[in-house]
Design an enzyme around this catalytic site. Sequence first.
Site, PDB file in Angstrom:
ATOM      1  N   ASP A 199       3.629  -0.545  12.356  1.00  0.00           N
ATOM      2  CA  ASP A 199       2.424  -1.112  11.740  1.00  0.00           C
ATOM      3  C   ASP A 199       2.227  -2.591  12.089  1.00  0.00           C
ATOM      4  OD1 ASP A 199       1.974   1.346  10.608  1.00  0.00           O
ATOM      5  OD2 ASP A 199       2.761   0.816   8.644  1.00  0.00           O
TER       6      ASP A 199
ATOM      7  N   CYS B  16      -5.227   6.839   9.713  1.00  0.00           N
ATOM      8  CA  CYS B  16      -5.520   6.160  10.972  1.00  0.00           C
ATOM      9  C   CYS B  16      -5.423   7.121  12.137  1.00  0.00           C
ATOM     10  CB  CYS B  16      -4.526   5.026  11.175  1.00  0.00           C
ATOM     11  SG  CYS B  16      -4.718   3.772   9.936  1.00  0.00           S
TER      12      CYS B  16
ATOM     13  N   ARG C 224      -0.182  13.191  14.399  1.00  0.00           N
ATOM     14  CA  ARG C 224       0.199  13.203  12.982  1.00  0.00           C
ATOM     15  C   ARG C 224       0.245  14.622  12.382  1.00  0.00           C
ATOM     16  NH1 ARG C 224      -1.966   7.970   9.948  1.00  0.00           N
ATOM     17  NH2 ARG C 224       0.177   7.857   9.296  1.00  0.00           N
TER      18      ARG C 224
ATOM     19  N   LYS D  12       0.836  -1.212   0.000  1.00  0.00           N
ATOM     20  CA  LYS D  12       0.000   0.000   0.000  1.00  0.00           C
ATOM     21  C   LYS D  12       0.868   1.258   0.000  1.00  0.00           C
ATOM     22  CE  LYS D  12      -1.831   1.461   4.112  1.00  0.00           C
ATOM     23  NZ  LYS D  12      -1.568   2.862   4.466  1.00  0.00           N
ATOM     24  N   ASN D  13       1.828   1.294   0.928  1.00  0.00           N
ATOM     25  CA  ASN D  13       2.572   2.544   1.121  1.00  0.00           C
ATOM     26  C   ASN D  13       3.650   2.784   0.064  1.00  0.00           C
ATOM     27  OD1 ASN D  13       0.934   3.272   3.194  1.00  0.00           O
ATOM     28  ND2 ASN D  13       2.283   2.478   4.814  1.00  0.00           N
TER      29      ASN D  13
ATOM     30  N   ARG E 153      -9.023  -0.825   3.744  1.00  0.00           N
ATOM     31  CA  ARG E 153      -8.149   0.268   3.313  1.00  0.00           C
ATOM     32  C   ARG E 153      -6.760  -0.251   2.956  1.00  0.00           C
ATOM     33  NH1 ARG E 153      -7.070   4.412   7.523  1.00  0.00           N
ATOM     34  NH2 ARG E 153      -5.579   4.903   5.896  1.00  0.00           N
TER      35      ARG E 153
HETATM   36  N1  EPU Z   1       5.931  13.621  12.554  1.00  0.00           N
HETATM   37  C1  EPU Z   1       5.990  14.911  12.996  1.00  0.00           C
HETATM   38  N2  EPU Z   1       5.855  15.917  12.085  1.00  0.00           N
HETATM   39  C2  EPU Z   1       5.664  15.695  10.771  1.00  0.00           C
HETATM   40  C3  EPU Z   1       5.599  14.352  10.309  1.00  0.00           C
HETATM   41  C4  EPU Z   1       5.730  13.337  11.236  1.00  0.00           C
HETATM   42  O1  EPU Z   1       6.165  15.162  14.185  1.00  0.00           O
HETATM   43  O2  EPU Z   1       5.557  16.655  10.000  1.00  0.00           O
HETATM   44  C5  EPU Z   1       6.084  12.509  13.520  1.00  0.00           C
HETATM   45  C6  EPU Z   1       4.831  11.660  13.652  1.00  0.00           C
HETATM   46  O3  EPU Z   1       3.900  12.258  14.534  1.00  0.00           O
HETATM   47  C7  EPU Z   1       5.386  10.365  14.185  1.00  0.00           C
HETATM   48  C8  EPU Z   1       6.735  10.277  13.487  1.00  0.00           C
HETATM   49  O4  EPU Z   1       7.040  11.587  13.032  1.00  0.00           O
HETATM   50  O5  EPU Z   1       5.588  10.451  15.565  1.00  0.00           O
HETATM   51  C9  EPU Z   1       6.824   9.331  12.339  1.00  0.00           C
HETATM   52  O6  EPU Z   1       5.676   9.453  11.510  1.00  0.00           O
HETATM   53  P1  EPU Z   1       5.770   9.383   9.941  1.00  0.00           P
HETATM   54  O7  EPU Z   1       5.673  10.754   9.396  1.00  0.00           O
HETATM   55  O8  EPU Z   1       6.924   8.538   9.521  1.00  0.00           O
HETATM   56  O9  EPU Z   1       4.454   8.620   9.590  1.00  0.00           O
HETATM   57  P2  EPU Z   1       3.648   8.829   8.280  1.00  0.00           P
HETATM   58  O10 EPU Z   1       4.593   9.195   7.197  1.00  0.00           O
HETATM   59  O11 EPU Z   1       2.481   9.679   8.536  1.00  0.00           O
HETATM   60  C10 EPU Z   1       3.895   6.398   7.322  1.00  0.00           C
HETATM   61  C11 EPU Z   1       2.948   5.311   6.948  1.00  0.00           C
HETATM   62  C12 EPU Z   1       2.335   4.727   8.212  1.00  0.00           C
HETATM   63  C13 EPU Z   1       3.450   4.188   9.094  1.00  0.00           C
HETATM   64  C14 EPU Z   1       4.455   5.297   9.384  1.00  0.00           C
HETATM   65  C15 EPU Z   1       5.655   4.830  10.172  1.00  0.00           C
HETATM   66  C16 EPU Z   1       2.120   6.094   4.832  1.00  0.00           C
HETATM   67  C17 EPU Z   1       0.964   6.605   4.048  1.00  0.00           C
HETATM   68  N3  EPU Z   1       1.895   5.863   6.120  1.00  0.00           N
HETATM   69  O12 EPU Z   1       3.107   7.360   8.008  1.00  0.00           O
HETATM   70  O13 EPU Z   1       1.499   3.664   7.801  1.00  0.00           O
HETATM   71  O14 EPU Z   1       2.904   3.740  10.312  1.00  0.00           O
HETATM   72  O15 EPU Z   1       4.924   5.868   8.152  1.00  0.00           O
HETATM   73  O16 EPU Z   1       6.310   3.816   9.491  1.00  0.00           O
HETATM   74  O17 EPU Z   1       3.187   5.867   4.282  1.00  0.00           O
HETATM   75  C18 EPU Z   1      -0.378   2.288   7.842  1.00  0.00           C
HETATM   76  O18 EPU Z   1      -0.074   1.928   6.688  1.00  0.00           O
HETATM   77  O19 EPU Z   1      -1.241   1.703   8.539  1.00  0.00           O
HETATM   78  C19 EPU Z   1       0.304   3.432   8.433  1.00  0.00           C
HETATM   79  C20 EPU Z   1      -0.164   4.090   9.482  1.00  0.00           C
END
Ligand code: EPU
Length: 408
Positions: free
Chosen positions: A296, A102, A107, A7-8, A389
């Site tokens: 995840d 989620c 986030r 997915k990602n 999803r």
């Molecule tokens: N964070 C910040 N500021 C930002 C961005 C992130 O503080 O501007 C923090 C987040 O709050 C968190 C940490 O950084 O504490 C890491 O979050 P990250 O940004 O890596 O998560 P994401 O990019 O929103 C992706 C995946 C998630 C997966 C995470 C961690 C996608 C669409 N989603 O999310 O996948 O859990 O990386 O590996 O790529 C899922 O598929 O179920 C899912 C939640």
Amino acid sequence: MSVSGAKNHALKIFAASVLFSGPVRIGNVPLIEDIFRMSELVSGLGIKVRKTGGHIFEINADTLNKTILDSEIASRFRASVVLIGPLLTRLGRVSLPHPGGCVIGERPIDFFIEGLAKMGANFKNKGNHYFFEAKNLIGADFTFRNPSVTATETLMMAAVFAKGKTVLRNAACEPEVEALAKFLNDGGAKIYGAGAHTMRIDGIGKKNFLKQKNPLAVIPDRIETGSFLILGALAAGPSGIKIKNCEPTHLASLISHLESAGVSIEKGPSWLKVSRTKALKATHLKTREYPGFATDLQAPFVVFLTQAKGESLVHETIFEGRLEYVSDLNRMGAKITLCDPHRALILGPSSLTGREMESPDLRAGLAFVIAALVAKGRSIIHNVYQVDRGYERIEEKLKKLGADIKRI
Ligand code: EPU
């Protein structure tokens, strides 16, 4: 069973197609709700999306003519946020609502805002609606306070046509980030070091849109692979479960945790085989950025630990709201104490009994499915949209493995 495409990775390829001229063909696309939402979202921008075969999509962004993301769709999944990078660099502006996804923590998108500002973008917001504008993006040296997957992907894509060199430090190293960079490079981008914590992108200028040269297959979903490994260790029939079309090297941390709990796993180049293990041992777990234990897979692994003998401590370090589902497992008979929003203590083994539950998010939703298969009696899981999803026809895959499950 055969693993679907990730997915990602697939979602980011849809977003990256904005940087290409001519058609982009993508194979091994999982047929899941988030992909359907992404298709609708990019179609709304004027991009042509066609499903040309079972799991093959063709996307053509030559007709792209809008920069405003549909609020209702974009607020349903997090990956909508990565469209900021390609839209801003190609058309000079983008507006979107706070991305959904989620409910597993706050986030925020501060890294996106700070990184893009350093690259010359102007930002404003009206409540929960964001506006970015940049005539020309310029290369910048940016350090993430924490490695963020979607922020790394967004800045990487924003830098592809920027003027000059961009360096991203403390960047995310997840396999999906590396695979996205490989796809962009194949089309003519100049990204170096993706898959490591420091990467460099040499901007190629806006006149050189990318062109797909080689067919692309989405990489196997490591979270689906891991979830089936966990399920197999808990509930496989006498001949075990063979998981095919996967990438075992992406699962090294989970495999090491399962092995330390007593599970034996056979490994091939693109398959894994796991058997049901009776005497499971408690083991501690801390979620980490890749190559650490994936957040995840935390919820399915907690279900696993409810069946292991002894006390296991699980420390969720990435998200602050990703343990709330444990109260439902306790209603099924698990003995889990939430020490604080980040840590749970699991006492096992406990015998689980079927219950009626609501999927809070896609990964916890699948953890409930695994718990229900391990439990005695019948469970009903609501809000399966969350599971759909991220997992393609999960009940059919499970039925083939002998599970008694139906969609109602
Ligand atoms: N964070 C910040 N500021 C930002 C961005 C992130 O503080 O501007 C923090 C987040 O709050 C968190 C940490 O950084 O504490 C890491 O979050 P990250 O940004 O890596 O998560 P994401 O990019 O929103 C992706 C995946 C998630 C997966 C995470 C961690 C996608 C669409 N989603 O999310 O996948 O859990 O990386 O590996 O790529 C899922 O598929 O179920 C899912 C939640």
